[in-house]
Design a protein around this motif. Sequence first.
Motif, PDB file in Angstrom:
ATOM      1  N   ARG A   1       9.953   0.063  -6.591  1.00 49.49           N
ATOM      2  CA  ARG A   1       8.641  -0.548  -6.331  1.00 49.49           C
ATOM      3  C   ARG A   1       7.854   0.141  -5.215  1.00 49.49           C
ATOM      4  NH1 ARG A   1       8.179  -5.210  -9.359  1.00 49.49           N
ATOM      5  NH2 ARG A   1      10.152  -6.186  -9.966  1.00 49.49           N
ATOM      6  N   ILE A   2       8.313   1.254  -4.693  1.00 47.20           N
ATOM      7  CA  ILE A   2       7.499   1.977  -3.713  1.00 47.20           C
ATOM      8  C   ILE A   2       6.499   2.831  -4.498  1.00 47.20           C
ATOM      9  CG2 ILE A   2       7.436   3.560  -1.770  1.00 47.20           C
ATOM     10  CD1 ILE A   2      10.324   2.799  -1.142  1.00 47.20           C
ATOM     11  N   HIS A   3       5.299   2.308  -4.631  1.00 51.30           N
ATOM     12  CA  HIS A   3       4.280   2.980  -5.437  1.00 51.30           C
ATOM     13  C   HIS A   3       3.340   3.835  -4.604  1.00 51.30           C
ATOM     14  CE1 HIS A   3       5.964   0.957  -8.716  1.00 51.30           C
ATOM     15  NE2 HIS A   3       5.094   0.005  -8.930  1.00 51.30           N
ATOM     16  N   ALA A   4       3.332   3.636  -3.285  1.00 51.28           N
ATOM     17  CA  ALA A   4       2.512   4.472  -2.412  1.00 51.28           C
ATOM     18  C   ALA A   4       3.100   4.416  -1.010  1.00 51.28           C
ATOM     19  CB  ALA A   4       1.060   4.006  -2.397  1.00 51.28           C
ATOM     20  N   PHE A   5       2.934   5.533  -0.287  1.00 51.11           N
ATOM     21  CA  PHE A   5       3.405   5.641   1.093  1.00 51.11           C
ATOM     22  C   PHE A   5       2.262   6.220   1.906  1.00 51.11           C
ATOM     23  CE2 PHE A   5       6.624   8.071   3.978  1.00 51.11           C
ATOM     24  CZ  PHE A   5       6.491   7.115   4.970  1.00 51.11           C
ATOM     25  N   GLN A   6       1.807   5.437   2.894  1.00 46.17           N
ATOM     26  CA  GLN A   6       0.651   5.826   3.692  1.00 46.17           C
ATOM     27  C   GLN A   6       1.015   5.829   5.181  1.00 46.17           C
ATOM     28  OE1 GLN A   6      -2.388   2.989   2.484  1.00 46.17           O
ATOM     29  NE2 GLN A   6      -3.085   4.356   0.869  1.00 46.17           N
ATOM     30  N   LEU A   7       0.343   6.703   5.914  1.00 50.62           N
ATOM     31  CA  LEU A   7       0.606   6.861   7.338  1.00 50.62           C
ATOM     32  C   LEU A   7      -0.661   6.674   8.160  1.00 50.62           C
ATOM     33  CD1 LEU A   7       2.685  10.196   7.296  1.00 50.62           C
ATOM     34  CD2 LEU A   7       3.541   7.859   7.023  1.00 50.62           C
ATOM     35  N   ALA A   8      -0.499   6.026   9.285  1.00 53.72           N
ATOM     36  CA  ALA A   8      -1.477   6.000  10.366  1.00 53.72           C
ATOM     37  C   ALA A   8      -0.715   5.586  11.607  1.00 53.72           C
ATOM     38  CB  ALA A   8      -2.619   5.027  10.085  1.00 53.72           C
ATOM     39  N   ASP A   9      -1.165   6.054  12.753  1.00 55.80           N
ATOM     40  CA  ASP A   9      -0.456   5.746  13.996  1.00 55.80           C
ATOM     41  C   ASP A   9      -1.088   4.514  14.664  1.00 55.80           C
ATOM     42  OD1 ASP A   9       1.519   6.096  15.906  1.00 55.80           O
ATOM     43  OD2 ASP A   9       1.114   8.239  16.127  1.00 55.80           O
ATOM     44  N   TRP A  10      -0.297   3.893  15.550  1.00 55.57           N
ATOM     45  CA  TRP A  10      -0.735   2.703  16.284  1.00 55.57           C
ATOM     46  C   TRP A  10      -1.085   3.117  17.706  1.00 55.57           C
ATOM     47  CZ3 TRP A  10      -1.373  -2.346  14.616  1.00 55.57           C
ATOM     48  CH2 TRP A  10      -1.654  -3.281  15.619  1.00 55.57           C
ATOM     49  N   THR A  11      -2.377   3.059  18.012  1.00 53.18           N
ATOM     50  CA  THR A  11      -2.839   3.405  19.344  1.00 53.18           C
ATOM     51  C   THR A  11      -3.525   2.199  19.980  1.00 53.18           C
ATOM     52  OG1 THR A  11      -4.905   4.275  18.408  1.00 53.18           O
ATOM     53  CG2 THR A  11      -3.142   5.854  18.823  1.00 53.18           C
ATOM     54  N   THR A  12      -3.431   2.107  21.276  1.00 51.82           N
ATOM     55  CA  THR A  12      -4.085   1.020  22.013  1.00 51.82           C
ATOM     56  C   THR A  12      -4.919   1.614  23.146  1.00 51.82           C
ATOM     57  OG1 THR A  12      -2.081   0.797  23.359  1.00 51.82           O
ATOM     58  CG2 THR A  12      -2.316  -0.705  21.497  1.00 51.82           C
ATOM     59  N   PRO A  13      -5.956   0.893  23.589  1.00 47.93           N
ATOM     60  CA  PRO A  13      -6.382  -0.433  23.126  1.00 47.93           C
ATOM     61  C   PRO A  13      -7.058  -0.357  21.769  1.00 47.93           C
ATOM     62  CG  PRO A  13      -7.954   0.415  24.716  1.00 47.93           C
ATOM     63  CD  PRO A  13      -6.827   1.408  24.684  1.00 47.93           C
ATOM     64  N   LEU A  14      -6.946  -1.442  21.012  1.00 47.94           N
ATOM     65  CA  LEU A  14      -7.624  -1.512  19.729  1.00 47.94           C
ATOM     66  C   LEU A  14      -9.131  -1.652  19.950  1.00 47.94           C
ATOM     67  CD1 LEU A  14      -5.233  -3.926  17.837  1.00 47.94           C
ATOM     68  CD2 LEU A  14      -5.429  -1.458  17.524  1.00 47.94           C
ATOM     69  N   PRO A  15      -9.927  -1.089  19.066  1.00 45.05           N
ATOM     70  CA  PRO A  15     -11.382  -1.207  19.212  1.00 45.05           C
ATOM     71  C   PRO A  15     -11.861  -2.605  18.862  1.00 45.05           C
ATOM     72  CG  PRO A  15     -10.869  -0.120  17.157  1.00 45.05           C
ATOM     73  CD  PRO A  15      -9.558  -0.302  17.868  1.00 45.05           C
ATOM     74  N   ALA A  16     -13.072  -2.928  19.240  1.00 43.66           N
ATOM     75  CA  ALA A  16     -13.673  -4.206  18.854  1.00 43.66           C
ATOM     76  C   ALA A  16     -13.676  -4.304  17.338  1.00 43.66           C
ATOM     77  CB  ALA A  16     -15.087  -4.302  19.395  1.00 43.66           C
ATOM     78  N   GLY A  17     -13.238  -5.456  16.829  1.00 46.74           N
ATOM     79  CA  GLY A  17     -13.179  -5.629  15.394  1.00 46.74           C
ATOM     80  C   GLY A  17     -11.898  -5.145  14.761  1.00 46.74           C
ATOM     81  N   VAL A  18     -11.143  -4.330  15.472  1.00 47.78           N
ATOM     82  CA  VAL A  18      -9.795  -3.819  15.174  1.00 47.78           C
ATOM     83  C   VAL A  18      -9.670  -3.012  13.878  1.00 47.78           C
ATOM     84  CG1 VAL A  18      -8.738  -5.710  16.479  1.00 47.78           C
ATOM     85  CG2 VAL A  18      -8.798  -5.855  13.979  1.00 47.78           C
TER      86      VAL A  18
ATOM     87  N   ASN B   1     -11.083  -0.356  12.700  1.00 48.93           N
ATOM     88  CA  ASN B   1     -11.140   1.099  12.787  1.00 48.93           C
ATOM     89  C   ASN B   1     -10.265   1.645  13.909  1.00 48.93           C
ATOM     90  OD1 ASN B   1     -12.962   1.018  10.668  1.00 48.93           O
ATOM     91  ND2 ASN B   1     -14.746   1.049  12.011  1.00 48.93           N
ATOM     92  N   GLY B   2      -9.095   1.048  14.073  1.00 46.71           N
ATOM     93  CA  GLY B   2      -8.206   1.451  15.145  1.00 46.71           C
ATOM     94  C   GLY B   2      -7.016   2.277  14.721  1.00 46.71           C
ATOM     95  N   ARG B   3      -7.039   2.802  13.506  1.00 46.72           N
ATOM     96  CA  ARG B   3      -5.888   3.560  13.011  1.00 46.72           C
ATOM     97  C   ARG B   3      -5.884   4.954  13.644  1.00 46.72           C
ATOM     98  NH1 ARG B   3      -4.135   1.198   7.743  1.00 46.72           N
ATOM     99  NH2 ARG B   3      -3.377   3.258   7.137  1.00 46.72           N
ATOM    100  N   GLY B   4      -4.815   5.252  14.384  1.00 43.44           N
ATOM    101  CA  GLY B   4      -4.774   6.458  15.178  1.00 43.44           C
ATOM    102  C   GLY B   4      -4.300   7.687  14.416  1.00 43.44           C
ATOM    103  N   GLN B   5      -4.733   8.851  14.884  1.00 48.08           N
ATOM    104  CA  GLN B   5      -4.278  10.121  14.335  1.00 48.08           C
ATOM    105  C   GLN B   5      -2.761  10.240  14.494  1.00 48.08           C
ATOM    106  OE1 GLN B   5      -4.058  12.545  12.318  1.00 48.08           O
ATOM    107  NE2 GLN B   5      -5.877  13.753  12.903  1.00 48.08           N
ATOM    108  N   ILE B   6      -2.128  10.865  13.518  1.00 53.68           N
ATOM    109  CA  ILE B   6      -0.683  11.058  13.541  1.00 53.68           C
ATOM    110  C   ILE B   6      -0.272  11.749  14.845  1.00 53.68           C
ATOM    111  CG2 ILE B   6       1.255  12.170  12.379  1.00 53.68           C
ATOM    112  CD1 ILE B   6      -0.138   9.902  10.802  1.00 53.68           C
ATOM    113  N   GLY B   7       0.688  11.144  15.539  1.00 51.65           N
ATOM    114  CA  GLY B   7       1.184  11.721  16.768  1.00 51.65           C
ATOM    115  C   GLY B   7       0.514  11.221  18.022  1.00 51.65           C
ATOM    116  N   ASP B   8      -0.536  10.412  17.874  1.00 50.46           N
ATOM    117  CA  ASP B   8      -1.257   9.919  19.044  1.00 50.46           C
ATOM    118  C   ASP B   8      -0.761   8.566  19.531  1.00 50.46           C
ATOM    119  OD1 ASP B   8      -2.836  12.140  19.169  1.00 50.46           O
ATOM    120  OD2 ASP B   8      -4.671  11.189  18.411  1.00 50.46           O
ATOM    121  N   GLY B   9       0.145   7.936  18.782  1.00 48.88           N
ATOM    122  CA  GLY B   9       0.493   6.559  19.105  1.00 48.88           C
ATOM    123  C   GLY B   9       1.979   6.287  19.202  1.00 48.88           C
ATOM    124  N   SER B  10       2.367   5.069  18.799  1.00 46.17           N
ATOM    125  CA  SER B  10       3.692   4.520  19.077  1.00 46.17           C
ATOM    126  C   SER B  10       4.677   4.638  17.926  1.00 46.17           C
ATOM    127  CB  SER B  10       3.555   3.030  19.433  1.00 46.17           C
ATOM    128  OG  SER B  10       2.646   2.835  20.489  1.00 46.17           O
TER     129      SER B  10
END
Length: 276
Positions: free
Chosen positions: A199-216, A218-227
């Motif tokens: 059932r793994i039909h798609a695998f997507q990546l985005a990094d978690w960076t803080t602080p999150l922007p207002a509205g949250v 558009n806060g998906r961070g570039q690969i390698g920039d986050g946690s």
Amino acid sequence: MTGPRRFSINQMTVKQLSLPELTKSCLRLGVSGVGLWREPVRSYGVAATAALVRDAGLAVTSLCRGGFFTAIDPAERARALDDNRVAIDEAAALGTDTLVLVSGGLPPGSSDLAGARERIADALSVLAPYAGERGVRLAIEPLHPMYAADRCVVSTLTQALALAGRFPSSQVGVVVDTYHIWWDDTAPDAVVRAGAEGRIHAFQLADWTTPLPAGVLNGRGQIGDGSIDMRAWRSRVDAAGYSGPIEVELFNEELWARDGEEVLAETAHRFTEHVL
């Protein structure tokens, strides 16, 4: 430059590029896969987009998005089903077998999470056979719990699998997206289960960076920039039996303000550096 193996660029990461610009940039950089979004595809034309990517030799790794199944009003629910049938047809026309679903948040005035999730299952019972007949798989994407109220009441991979498990794996599966599930200590076991069930039909990546922007949103961070340990997640999903494309899907105002081809090249480099 040749793009890294399995790398796919989600259109939203470089939304400042038009579809012709995106295909040309992919060709110049050796990127072989793209994940498309319905709104720009419909603006350009579904048939024209299909011809554009086909002529460029690009694989459409997914189409985003269907879903939004949680309305209570019967007329709204009927409109959602109609729109999702169109989305399935668009996916088939574009040559992708994967339609990503964002299931929908709580209806206004409601706090009934269980009821909302059950309405998702009701919608899937109608749409799954329709998709299967057209060679399209519906991929339920769990979103981080901060989106549960207004965008997606499916917050964990376990919840997504509980819904998908009611249907054949050839019709309904899940999206593993690092941004949404990296925090969940039950997610690794759910990845194993999803792989075992096919059932793994798609695998997507985005990094978690803080602080999150207002509205949250558009806060998906570039690969390698986050946690997030991207290589660990890639290894985990690979071990579960997934060997398909890996999309990088970023919603990020700072990236959108830059030259799109530069962002695409940077993202491909980050993929090699932090994922492979």
